[in-house]
Design an enzyme around this catalytic site. Sequence first.
Site, PDB file in Angstrom:
ATOM      1  N   ASN A  47      -8.006 -72.434 100.997  1.00 19.52           N
ATOM      2  CA  ASN A  47      -7.466 -71.086 100.870  1.00 19.52           C
ATOM      3  C   ASN A  47      -8.307 -70.278  99.884  1.00 19.52           C
ATOM      4  OD1 ASN A  47      -6.312 -72.839  98.917  1.00 19.52           O
ATOM      5  ND2 ASN A  47      -4.559 -71.493  98.588  1.00 19.52           N
ATOM      6  N   GLU A  49      -7.884 -66.711  97.892  1.00 19.97           N
ATOM      7  CA  GLU A  49      -6.989 -65.598  97.561  1.00 19.97           C
ATOM      8  C   GLU A  49      -7.796 -64.379  97.103  1.00 19.97           C
ATOM      9  OE1 GLU A  49      -4.072 -67.304  94.876  1.00 19.97           O
ATOM     10  OE2 GLU A  49      -3.129 -68.354  96.552  1.00 19.97           O
ATOM     11  N   CYS A  58      -5.766 -68.427 104.579  1.00 18.78           N
ATOM     12  CA  CYS A  58      -5.326 -69.816 104.435  1.00 18.78           C
ATOM     13  C   CYS A  58      -6.455 -70.799 104.729  1.00 18.78           C
ATOM     14  CB  CYS A  58      -4.177 -70.110 105.401  1.00 18.78           C
ATOM     15  SG  CYS A  58      -2.639 -69.268 105.030  1.00 18.78           S
ATOM     16  N   GLU A  60      -6.411 -73.445 106.671  1.00 19.32           N
ATOM     17  CA  GLU A  60      -6.520 -73.826 108.082  1.00 19.32           C
ATOM     18  C   GLU A  60      -7.368 -72.823 108.860  1.00 19.32           C
ATOM     19  OE1 GLU A  60      -3.891 -73.539 106.169  1.00 19.32           O
ATOM     20  OE2 GLU A  60      -2.198 -74.731 106.867  1.00 19.32           O
ATOM     21  N   CYS A  89       1.424 -72.508 107.917  1.00 16.04           N
ATOM     22  CA  CYS A  89       2.225 -71.285 108.059  1.00 16.04           C
ATOM     23  C   CYS A  89       2.172 -70.798 109.507  1.00 16.04           C
ATOM     24  CB  CYS A  89       1.727 -70.203 107.101  1.00 16.04           C
ATOM     25  SG  CYS A  89       0.237 -69.346 107.665  1.00 16.04           S
ATOM     26  N   CYS A  92      -1.223 -69.452 110.819  1.00 10.63           N
ATOM     27  CA  CYS A  92      -2.195 -70.522 111.093  1.00 10.63           C
ATOM     28  C   CYS A  92      -1.821 -71.281 112.357  1.00 10.63           C
ATOM     29  CB  CYS A  92      -2.307 -71.461 109.897  1.00 10.63           C
ATOM     30  SG  CYS A  92      -3.153 -70.685 108.505  1.00 10.63           S
TER      31      CYS A  92
HETATM   32  N1  THU Z   1      -1.603 -71.410 102.271  1.00  8.39           N
HETATM   33  C1  THU Z   1      -2.520 -72.033 103.051  1.00  8.39           C
HETATM   34  O1  THU Z   1      -3.706 -72.094 102.714  1.00  8.39           O
HETATM   35  N2  THU Z   1      -2.094 -72.562 104.225  1.00  8.39           N
HETATM   36  C2  THU Z   1      -0.817 -72.522 104.681  1.00  8.39           C
HETATM   37  O2  THU Z   1      -0.549 -72.932 105.800  1.00  8.39           O
HETATM   38  C3  THU Z   1       0.246 -71.999 103.823  1.00  8.39           C
HETATM   39  C4  THU Z   1      -0.198 -71.284 102.596  1.00  8.39           C
HETATM   40  C5  THU Z   1      -2.053 -70.799 101.010  1.00  8.39           C
HETATM   41  C6  THU Z   1      -1.984 -69.300 100.992  1.00  8.39           C
HETATM   42  C7  THU Z   1      -1.861 -69.015  99.515  1.00  8.39           C
HETATM   43  O3  THU Z   1      -3.165 -68.955  98.953  1.00  8.39           O
HETATM   44  C8  THU Z   1      -1.138 -70.210  98.949  1.00  8.39           C
HETATM   45  O4  THU Z   1      -1.241 -71.236  99.940  1.00  8.39           O
HETATM   46  C9  THU Z   1       0.322 -69.966  98.623  1.00  8.39           C
HETATM   47  O5  THU Z   1       0.998 -69.457  99.715  1.00  8.39           O
END
Ligand code: THU
Length: 139
Positions: A47, A49, A58, A60, A89, A92
């Site tokens: 991920n 941000e 994300c 994935e 999520c 994804c």
């Molecule tokens: N996140 C992912 O990388 N993948 C997911 O399927 C769920 C959430 C990340 C996004 C964000 O940077 C952190 O997790 C908190 O939500």
Amino acid sequence: MSISPQQLQLLITTSLESRRNAYAPYSGFQVGSAVLGSNQKIYGGCNVENASYGLTICAERNAVFSMVKDGCRQILAVAIALPGGGPPCGACRQVLAEFGRDYPVYLIDSETGSVAAEWNIEKLIPVAFRPDNLSNPPK
Ligand code: THU
């Protein structure tokens, strides 16, 4: 559909190593992912941000996009590494569903490095909106 124990191990290792590069200074929640393509190559993602929070991507989707960038459009398996082992999520799931059917999705507990649960893309997103639902599907 299943993959070899060696491929699974490589998928797990790649998801854990990718997670180490996660850029998550806002949530503090690091996620790693790895995708096995039909070309037998493994692509990692983490991920990433952003100070403009909504621009976060994300782990994935980063892994899938890396596979597509490399010219591969078929997923054979996915691993996702986060504490306790959690599911992808909704966004994804939709992206994962674009590039294959009925493949395993391994949820890896990043604390232990082991498989916390094994899912399947069809179970994670039943009745996904697919390319062939478009009036002009891609060839
Ligand atoms: N996140 C992912 O990388 N993948 C997911 O399927 C769920 C959430 C990340 C996004 C964000 O940077 C952190 O997790 C908190 O939500």
